[in-house]
Design an enzyme around this catalytic site. Structure first.
Site, mmCIF file in Angstrom:
data_model
loop_
_atom_site.group_PDB
_atom_site.id
_atom_site.type_symbol
_atom_site.label_atom_id
_atom_site.label_comp_id
_atom_site.label_asym_id
_atom_site.label_seq_id
_atom_site.Cartn_x
_atom_site.Cartn_y
_atom_site.Cartn_z
ATOM 1 N N CYS A 1 -4.396 5.915 -4.945
ATOM 2 C CA CYS A 1 -3.809 4.579 -4.791
ATOM 3 C C CYS A 1 -2.343 4.693 -5.185
ATOM 4 O O CYS A 1 -2.018 4.906 -6.360
ATOM 5 C CB CYS A 1 -4.528 3.560 -5.678
ATOM 6 S SG CYS A 1 -3.802 1.907 -5.636
ATOM 7 N N GLY B 1 -1.098 1.920 -7.400
ATOM 8 C CA GLY B 1 -1.742 2.124 -8.694
ATOM 9 C C GLY B 1 -1.069 3.208 -9.508
ATOM 10 O O GLY B 1 -0.914 3.092 -10.732
ATOM 11 N N CYS C 1 0.871 -1.180 0.000
ATOM 12 C CA CYS C 1 0.000 0.000 0.000
ATOM 13 C C CYS C 1 0.902 1.222 0.000
ATOM 14 O O CYS C 1 1.534 1.532 1.016
ATOM 15 C CB CYS C 1 -0.915 0.002 1.223
ATOM 16 S SG CYS C 1 -1.930 1.496 1.365
ATOM 17 N N HIS D 1 -1.801 -5.287 -10.741
ATOM 18 C CA HIS D 1 -2.454 -4.145 -11.378
ATOM 19 C C HIS D 1 -2.670 -4.403 -12.860
ATOM 20 O O HIS D 1 -1.798 -4.969 -13.540
ATOM 21 C CB HIS D 1 -1.605 -2.880 -11.227
ATOM 22 C CG HIS D 1 -1.540 -2.359 -9.833
ATOM 23 N ND1 HIS D 1 -2.409 -1.420 -9.341
ATOM 24 C CD2 HIS D 1 -0.703 -2.674 -8.810
ATOM 25 C CE1 HIS D 1 -2.106 -1.171 -8.075
ATOM 26 N NE2 HIS D 1 -1.079 -1.922 -7.734
ATOM 27 N N GLU E 1 -9.873 -0.293 -6.677
ATOM 28 C CA GLU E 1 -8.942 -1.075 -5.876
ATOM 29 C C GLU E 1 -9.612 -2.352 -5.382
ATOM 30 O O GLU E 1 -10.732 -2.309 -4.847
ATOM 31 C CB GLU E 1 -8.454 -0.233 -4.695
ATOM 32 C CG GLU E 1 -7.265 -0.824 -3.976
ATOM 33 C CD GLU E 1 -6.609 0.174 -3.044
ATOM 34 O OE1 GLU E 1 -5.751 -0.268 -2.255
ATOM 35 O OE2 GLU E 1 -6.935 1.377 -3.092
#
Length: 277
Positions: free
Chosen positions: A217, A220, A76, A159, A208
């Protein structure tokens, strides 16, 4: 169970409940994590971050990450920045190392309210993401309406980055869930919709996994920057504008990805024993 203090933090609106379990273990189940993250009956957050003693002797802290749905994930980006700011402040240092299930992440202060994190190497092999079968990760060959031909990237979590026009009007809440659960992604995937809006500048929205669309994100943004560079749409250093604000992402020549952005503390609170029980 006794009460536990927490800190509510956020990075560009991607919000976290941070619980310190370095000296007193925190007995956490999927159900309890989901209850804490609930925005009506709990504190409310995108991710729950648990600080634990590191197993690696070179790390300053271990960061355990639970998504809004209670499930554990390995990485994260925005949360790592928040924890880095918190621990650097405690230790009175300008740089620390954070151990995660995705590996060791090194963080450093980058100015008032800003933190840079080396998110590690972007992994581009189909097994690394992972995919259910061998595919060219530059062209995964899946689609859902206007979202088509994504790039696959792992930043410690999977992703799929789609390049689009008119990203602001894209019905991401309608399109994201089916792609998150596409059979190609055995661990599900974070779905990014990116639009090139200037030289080395992207606008990004992210669905997400286990959370839904978030205001920001970090992983991301890293994945989108790598995907754009691989497609020849940008250089290796870009500004990624998320709904909550911009991050600066650089895909270094050694394959690592550095992310720089702001962190903020919203408030301190206590999870009472009755709730935890």
């Amino acid at each position: 169970m006794s009460s536990r203090p927490f800190i509510k933090m956020h990075g560009l609106g991607n919000d976290f409940v941070v619980v310190d379990a370095r000296t007193e273990p925190f007995a956490l189940t999927d159900a309890l994590a989901k209850a804490i993250a609930d925005r009506r009956e709990g504190v409310g957050c995108d991710q729950l971050l648990i600080l634990e003693p590191p197993a690696n002797g070179s790390a300053d802290v271990f960061l355990r990450i639970r998504n809004h749905d209670g499930g554990e994930v390995g990485a994260c980006g925005n949360g790592t920045r928040c924890v880095a700011a918190l621990v650097m402040g405690e230790l009175g240092r300008e740089a620390i190392t954070i151990e995660t299930n995705a590996g060791l992440l090194r963080a450093k202060a980058a100015g008032p309210g800003l933190v840079t994190v080396d998110m590690g190497e972007a992994r581009l092999g189909w097994q690394d993401i992972p995919l259910a079968e061998e595919r060219d990760t530059l062209h995964l060959g899946i689609d859902n309406g206007p979202l088509a031909d994504p790039v696959g990237v792992s930043m410690g979590n999977p992703h799929a980055v789609f390049f689009v026009e008119g990203v602001e009007k894209l019905p991401l809440a309608e399109l994201g869930p089916a792609l998150e659960h596409h059979p190609l992604f055995p661990e599900r995937a974070n779905i990014g919709a990116a639009e090139v809006i200037g030289e080395d500048k992207l606008r990004l929205r992210v669905w997400e996994r286990g959370v839904g669309e978030t205001r920001a994100c970090g992983t991301g943004a890293c994945a989108a920057a790598v995907a754009a560079a691989r497609r020849g749409l940008t250089g290796r250093k870009v500004e990624v504008v998320l709904t909550g604000g911009p991050l600066t992402i650089e895909w270094l020549e050694n394959g690592h990805v550095e992310m720089t952005g702001p962190v903020a503390t919203s408030f301190h609170g206590v999870l009472n024993g009755e709730f935890l029980a």
